[in-house]
Design a protein around this motif. Structure first.
Motif, PDB file in Angstrom:
ATOM      1  N   ALA A 374       0.827  -1.212   0.000  1.00 25.19           N
ATOM      2  CA  ALA A 374       0.000   0.000   0.000  1.00 25.19           C
ATOM      3  C   ALA A 374       0.856   1.255   0.000  1.00 25.19           C
ATOM      4  O   ALA A 374       0.537   2.230  -0.679  1.00 25.19           O
ATOM      5  CB  ALA A 374      -0.919   0.000   1.223  1.00 25.19           C
ATOM      6  N   ASN A 378       0.591   4.021  -2.825  1.00 26.78           N
ATOM      7  CA  ASN A 378       0.086   5.338  -2.463  1.00 26.78           C
ATOM      8  C   ASN A 378       1.093   6.434  -2.763  1.00 26.78           C
ATOM      9  O   ASN A 378       0.724   7.553  -3.082  1.00 26.78           O
ATOM     10  CB  ASN A 378      -0.295   5.352  -0.981  1.00 26.78           C
ATOM     11  CG  ASN A 378      -1.633   4.694  -0.747  1.00 26.78           C
ATOM     12  OD1 ASN A 378      -2.594   4.987  -1.449  1.00 26.78           O
ATOM     13  ND2 ASN A 378      -1.702   3.775   0.194  1.00 26.78           N
ATOM     14  N   ILE A 393      -4.595  -0.290  -3.999  1.00 27.68           N
ATOM     15  CA  ILE A 393      -3.852  -0.585  -2.779  1.00 27.68           C
ATOM     16  C   ILE A 393      -3.470  -2.056  -2.735  1.00 27.68           C
ATOM     17  O   ILE A 393      -2.403  -2.419  -2.257  1.00 27.68           O
ATOM     18  CB  ILE A 393      -4.702  -0.206  -1.549  1.00 27.68           C
ATOM     19  CG1 ILE A 393      -4.886   1.317  -1.507  1.00 27.68           C
ATOM     20  CG2 ILE A 393      -4.070  -0.683  -0.257  1.00 27.68           C
ATOM     21  CD1 ILE A 393      -5.779   1.794  -0.391  1.00 27.68           C
ATOM     22  N   ASP A 394      -4.334  -2.907  -3.261  1.00 24.08           N
ATOM     23  CA  ASP A 394      -4.103  -4.348  -3.269  1.00 24.08           C
ATOM     24  C   ASP A 394      -3.564  -4.764  -4.634  1.00 24.08           C
ATOM     25  O   ASP A 394      -4.191  -4.515  -5.664  1.00 24.08           O
ATOM     26  CB  ASP A 394      -5.429  -5.069  -2.976  1.00 24.08           C
ATOM     27  CG  ASP A 394      -5.223  -6.547  -2.713  1.00 24.08           C
ATOM     28  OD1 ASP A 394      -4.125  -7.053  -3.000  1.00 24.08           O
ATOM     29  OD2 ASP A 394      -6.166  -7.186  -2.222  1.00 24.08           O
ATOM     30  N   GLY A 455      -5.645   1.382   4.303  1.00 19.42           N
ATOM     31  CA  GLY A 455      -5.289   0.312   3.372  1.00 19.42           C
ATOM     32  C   GLY A 455      -4.490  -0.799   4.005  1.00 19.42           C
ATOM     33  O   GLY A 455      -4.459  -1.924   3.489  1.00 19.42           O
ATOM     34  N   SER A 479     -13.912  -0.313  -2.103  1.00 17.50           N
ATOM     35  CA  SER A 479     -13.723  -1.417  -1.158  1.00 17.50           C
ATOM     36  C   SER A 479     -14.567  -2.607  -1.570  1.00 17.50           C
ATOM     37  O   SER A 479     -15.365  -2.533  -2.510  1.00 17.50           O
ATOM     38  CB  SER A 479     -14.095  -0.969   0.258  1.00 17.50           C
ATOM     39  OG  SER A 479     -15.445  -0.536   0.302  1.00 17.50           O
TER      40      SER A 479
END
Length: 713
Positions: A374, A378, A393-394, A455, A479
């Motif tokens: 993450a 980011n 993020i994933d 995250g 999400s």
């Protein structure tokens, strides 16, 4: 003739009081002992012309041997001024005496304990004085004794150990003094709650307190004058017990065994001579060595006096070299571990943590995620600050912004925390997209910092954040979509009734999972997060009723993204970014209320704290148990022997029900009455909910302890 008429007149006028039952006559002594100007309404229907007192305000009766006998007196909070009459001891079937939160004075009459059926005595919040009568333990069934917030004084009698059935002993806020006797505690095999705080107890903490195996919640000895070291035996208490030893004169090192490992620093504050973990005050060698070890150290020093100077220098150099070598080995092993793939693993508590093989242990066995990809992703998001960029993020979850724009979108809801859409991507995977405010273009770094923290939260009972989008005029969070609505929907449904699927085992499963998720946020998330808005609408459910904590960390983001000079309400229009959305659904009125908020959370300018979440979770537990929303008005319950007054506060209603020993069937959700086998489990969860909703946040357990406790049910 005149004399005969006078006698007849007196006989006629005296006959009503002669017809009143003996229990009624005993109760009239209470009416006489109280200043009537202070209680105009409390005794308005206490008429000596009645045949029995069973319809009088505050009186509960039961049919015993073909006659109605008084079993309960409840006149709490009636502004009564006066004293407790000894005649109440003649009520041989009296079980509950609730006179708390009045202005009664004088001593507790010893004759009161002739009422041998008494098992609950609630006299707290009065002006009672004198000592605690030793004969109180002649009551063979006494289970609940709360005399807190009075002016009682003197030492505790060793005879208190004769109260073998006692479950709650609360003597806080009095003027008791002397040492706490140690011999009484091993006899109390059923004691679950002990509060001796805010008195004048002196001397050491008796080691026998460690034998209270039934204790739960908080063992409170705070605000006294206790001295000496904390006995190691307190580590034998159940791991779910929270200690409160604040504001004493305790000395030495805090033990590190057993239940001590679960205590936070607040348990030991304001003991100037106390040291060791979890306080940020290390112990000097002299503080933490026992007399035996000090003697041994002294002997060694004496033996070294005969050594030559050269030999002492050689020994010192060898010691330093050994320490340096050990340090190098530790550093090498640490970096080798950091370089290995997968970071570290944690065994034994996988159900409380993140994904298999990718977890690290944190305090109390809760796994803590390693800093994942993450941060890298980011940081890369900064490249698109001009026109905006979608940042995953994933690593296992990627899609393009155009794909999100083209996808079908359905509005799930709207509140002060933004509009939420269900979006089905091209591969058929549904996601939840939360649209935040349109401002905050000057606060990009703050936004990314908050999203990074969110995250990194990866737990099977917490909704996973997959990606985010930031642009000067648009902020989105993407999400996982949880497909079975929220706990609020399951509890209240379309017709206001719980879902038929909410059996007791399902409710317990939801409670356990939600507790684990919140405990993870508190103990193991990168920034020890506070949710701040725990309620059923923020506990999502999948098709198997596995719970997921949602909406954590959003309050700060809403503040950041609110348009400059406007309140952070996120009331932007639903159209313009995601087309084809249905009209938004409004949040239920109960979700806008303060019913789930801790008392201190309702104060202006208060700063969010983890104990807020504990209180809110306790209210959620009560709702799971009773099926009642904290804002249902009024809440009422009645039985043949007791009537609970209508109140609008669920927490107060439940507490009042337990104080007056309302039948469980009048308190729990009627849907649960068929599951008779679950009665003990229901009671255990009720007691846990009451602990969570204590008015004093310091007395509430930590969320980690709540989770461990509920997992044992």
């Amino acid at each position: 003739m005149i004399i005969v008429s006078l006698l007849l007149h007196l006989l006629i006028n005296s006959s009503p009081s002669l017809s009143l039952s003996p229990d009624g006559l005993a109760l009239l002594s209470l009416k006489s002992a109280v200043d009537q100007s202070s209680s105009s309404s409390a005794f308005s229907d206490w008429n000596d012309s009645d045949s029995d007192p069973c319809r009088w305000t505050g009186i509960s009766c039961m049919n015993i041997s073909s006659s109605s006998r008084v079993v309960g007196i409840s006149l709490a909070g009636k502004h009564l001024r006066g004293y407790i009459p000894s005649e109440l001891g003649s009520l041989i079937y009296l079980r509950r005496l609730n006179l708390h939160d009045n202005s009664l004075s004088g001593s507790i009459p010893t004759q009161l304990f002739n009422a041998t059926a008494l098992h609950s005595l609630f006299l707290y919040g009065n002006n009672l004085s004198g000592s605690l009568p030793p004969s109180i333990c002649t009551l063979p069934r006494l289970q609940n004794l709360d005399l807190s917030r009075n002016s009682l004084s003197g030492p505790l009698s060793p005879d208190l150990g004769d109260c073998k059935q006692l479950q709650r002993l609360i003597l806080a806020g009095n003027e008791f003094s002397g040492e706490i006797p140690g011999e009484i505690w091993p006899e109390m095999k059923s004691l679950a709650q002990l509060d001796l705080s805010s008195n004048r107890f002196a001397g050491s903490i008796p080691r026998e307190l460690g034998e209270l195996k039934s204790i739960s919640g908080t063992l409170n000895l705070s605000f006294n004058q206790l001295t000496g070291e904390i006995p190691n035996s307190l580590g034998n208490l159940p791991v779910t017990v929270s200690l409160d030893l604040r504001n004493n004169n305790l000395t030495g090192e805090i033990p590190q065994t057993g239940s001590f490992s679960n205590q936070g620093p607040t348990a030991f504050l304001n003991n100037p001579k106390l040291c060791g973990f979890p306080l940020q005050k290390s112990c000097k060698n002299g503080d933490k060595t026992s007399p035996e070890s000090k003697k041994s150290t002294g002997d060694n020093r004496d033996s070294r006096k005969g050594l030559s100077t050269g030999l002492i220098v050689l020994i010192s150099v060898a010691d330093a070299a050994s320490v340096a070598l050990i340090g190098l080995v530790i550093v090498y092993l640490y970096w080798k571990k950091k370089d290995s793939e997968g970071g570290c693993s944690c065994t034994g508590n996988e159900k409380l943590g993140g994904e298999k093989g990718k977890t690290c242990c944190c305090v109390g066995g809760f796994p803590k995620e390693e800093d994942s990809e993450a941060e890298d992703n980011n940081e890369r998001g900064g490249e698109g600050r001009g026109e905006g960029e979608l940042v995953a993020i994933d690593k296992g979850f990627s899609f393009e912004l155009d794909e999100l724009l083209r996808a079908s979108a359905y509005v799930l809801g709207k509140s002060g925390l933004g509009i939420v859409y269900k979006v089905v991507l091209g591969n058929g995977v549904p996601v939840a997209v939360r649209r935040l405010g349109e401002g905050g273009e000057q606060r990009y770094k703050e936004f990314v910092t908050e999203v990074q923290a969110m995250g990194k939260v990866k737990h099977p009972n917490v909704v996973k954040l997959r990606a985010y989008y930031w642009a000067p005029d648009e902020k989105l969070l993407i999400s996982d979509f949880v497909n079975n609505g929220s706990l609020a929907d399951a509890l209240r449904g379309r017709n206001g009734q719980p879902s038929p699927s909410l059996t007791w085992s399902t409710r317990l499963k939801i409670a356990k999972g939600a507790a684990r998720g919140l405990a993870y946020l508190h103990e193991c998330s990168p920034r020890k997060l506070v949710h701040g808005d725990v309620k059923p609408s923020n506990i999502l459910l999948d098709s198997s009723f596995t719970p997921y904590i949602s909406d954590f960390g959003l309050t700060r983001l809403i503040t950041i993204t609110a348009p400059s000079g406007e309140p952070s309400s996120s009331s932007g229009a639903a159209s313009g970014f995601l087309g084809g959305a249905l009209p938004y659904t409004s949040i239920k009125p109960s979700d806008r209320s303060n019913g789930y908020k801790a008392p201190e959370a309702r104060l202006p300018g208060s700063k969010p704290a983890q104990k807020w979440d504990v209180y809110s979770f306790g209210v959620v537990l009560m709702e799971l148990l009773t099926g009642k929303s904290p804002d249902s008005s009024p809440l009422s319950s009645s039985s043949s022997s007791t009537v609970v007054a209508e109140v609008t506060d669920l927490v107060k209603w439940v507490r009042k029900g337990f104080e007056e020993e309302t039948p469980l069937s009048d308190m729990v959700d009627p849907m649960l009455l068929q599951e008779v086998h679950a009665k003990q489990q229901v009671l255990s969860v009720f007691h846990l909910a009451l602990a969570c909703t204590e008015g004093d946040p310091e007395v509430r357990p930590r969320m980690k302890n709540v989770s461990e406790n509920i997992d044992k049910i």
